[in-house]
Design an enzyme around this catalytic site. Sequence first.
Site, mmCIF file in Angstrom:
data_model
loop_
_atom_site.group_PDB
_atom_site.id
_atom_site.type_symbol
_atom_site.label_atom_id
_atom_site.label_comp_id
_atom_site.label_asym_id
_atom_site.label_seq_id
_atom_site.Cartn_x
_atom_site.Cartn_y
_atom_site.Cartn_z
ATOM 1 N N TYR A 109 -10.276 -20.292 -13.463
ATOM 2 C CA TYR A 109 -9.140 -21.065 -13.979
ATOM 3 C C TYR A 109 -8.720 -22.169 -13.014
ATOM 4 O O TYR A 109 -8.646 -21.947 -11.802
ATOM 5 C CB TYR A 109 -7.925 -20.151 -14.178
ATOM 6 C CG TYR A 109 -7.956 -19.338 -15.456
ATOM 7 C CD1 TYR A 109 -8.017 -19.943 -16.703
ATOM 8 C CD2 TYR A 109 -7.888 -17.947 -15.397
ATOM 9 C CE1 TYR A 109 -8.030 -19.177 -17.859
ATOM 10 C CE2 TYR A 109 -7.886 -17.178 -16.548
ATOM 11 C CZ TYR A 109 -7.963 -17.814 -17.788
ATOM 12 O OH TYR A 109 -7.973 -17.052 -18.919
ATOM 13 N N LYS A 133 6.925 9.425 -5.844
ATOM 14 C CA LYS A 133 7.389 8.430 -6.819
ATOM 15 C C LYS A 133 6.297 7.382 -7.049
ATOM 16 O O LYS A 133 5.312 7.327 -6.316
ATOM 17 C CB LYS A 133 8.703 7.804 -6.368
ATOM 18 C CG LYS A 133 8.690 7.133 -5.034
ATOM 19 C CD LYS A 133 10.121 6.840 -4.600
ATOM 20 C CE LYS A 133 10.132 6.229 -3.222
ATOM 21 N NZ LYS A 133 11.055 5.140 -3.088
HETATM 22 C C1 LIG Z 1 14.763 7.562 0.031
HETATM 23 C C2 LIG Z 1 13.319 7.590 0.406
HETATM 24 N N1 LIG Z 1 12.876 8.570 1.185
HETATM 25 C C3 LIG Z 1 11.575 8.647 1.568
HETATM 26 C C4 LIG Z 1 10.661 7.700 1.158
HETATM 27 C C5 LIG Z 1 9.228 7.816 1.619
HETATM 28 O O1 LIG Z 1 8.877 6.744 2.432
HETATM 29 P P1 LIG Z 1 7.428 6.652 3.110
HETATM 30 O O2 LIG Z 1 6.475 6.419 2.002
HETATM 31 O O3 LIG Z 1 7.541 5.477 4.017
HETATM 32 O O4 LIG Z 1 7.176 7.934 3.807
HETATM 33 C C6 LIG Z 1 11.095 6.654 0.350
HETATM 34 C C7 LIG Z 1 10.139 5.635 -0.075
HETATM 35 O O5 LIG Z 1 10.384 4.512 -0.343
HETATM 36 C C8 LIG Z 1 12.454 6.597 -0.038
HETATM 37 O O6 LIG Z 1 12.928 5.612 -0.815
#
Ligand SMILES: Cc1ncc(COP(=O)(O)O)c(C=O)c1O
Length: 368
Positions: A261, A34
């Site tokens: 700035y 993601k």
């Molecule tokens: C539901 C879920 N699973 C797995 C992960 C993966 O986490 P990580 O990057 O700490 O391995 C995330 C990341 O935020 C998540 O929201």
Amino acid sequence: MHRVWAEIDTAAVRHNLGAIRQRVGDTRVMGVLKANAYGHGAVEMAKLLTGEGIDAIGVGDSGEALELRDAGITTPILIVGGIIPGEMPRVVANDIEVNLHTVQMAEDLNAEAGKQNRTVRVHLKVDTGMGRLGMQPFEAVPFLHNLRRLRNLELVGLCTHFSLPYERNPAFTTRQIEHFNLAVEVAERLGYDNLILHSSSSLAVFGRDDAYFNMVRTGIGLWGLLPGDLQGWESKLKPALQLKSRILFLKDVPEGTPIGYSRTYYTPAPTRIATIPIGYNDGYRTSLSNRAEVLVRGVRCPVVGRVSMDYTTIDVGIVPDAEVGDEITLFGRDGDGRITLDEIAHWADAIPYEILCGLGRRVARVYM
Ligand SMILES: Cc1ncc(COP(=O)(O)O)c(C=O)c1O
């Protein structure tokens, strides 16, 4: 040729996947891609990981899922959080797996799948202590009982998410595991078998070996940027991403010169100021102003003055041979010098994930 770029070491990502597999044995691995694979480029990382035989891919929403399907990725893709009703048609049409959290959601998704004459693969998300998404373990009993009526949904998995950090309270994670096990038992007693059971993100992969079930979901571990001290496991991973820019402009200035700035910095002595073309639009935050350091020819130089949208100013007085065009390392390595993501996050008052996800569109991704 780039003004600002993220250098991504694909061999490091492969190495990290290997380390994760070594740790979890036969357990399936989902790569969590993601947020554009935490800035690493979702399509490129999906191609790399599917080439390495990754079992599943996790994304944040239907747009991210479709981007991967459009790029020809056929591996199972799960939206690891939740979806809104408006996402249902494209999720169904593109064979995207989703987590269910409520009866209503299950009914709506089933209706949409019926309309399209398709079956959707679903996972039941159980809230065992994260308090964000999912149903309570006791709600899972009637839910699972009734799920069979929904002919266009196929339950393929059961999952939960740990709130961690377990180092400070391992008992809390243990309780989460116990609650999850209750839901798993219910599902099995109701005759659901061959379910994919998953709870662990990267910290739990390396911090707890009693919570793998039969799949782990790992994001930050693949990028080799595991925070914290996990009995040496973090040192077995290789950071895959370095953030680079180059000197665009250099000038010698006298003592008392205001920089940037709001004149938040005045040079305390004559020095050389370099301007580099990275700013908050690229994810280099204003909170790094007058706090962060960068590497110039391997030497740490301070960020002086306020970071602006497109530019950052640094004092290169201690690197007299610095020249326009020199490569700058915002984080990563240069010679013997190294700036870690943890350091940047600390200077920025952020968590490492935020820095990676915040890398802007203008940052070129260069794969090595
Ligand atoms: C539901 C879920 N699973 C797995 C992960 C993966 O986490 P990580 O990057 O700490 O391995 C995330 C990341 O935020 C998540 O929201």
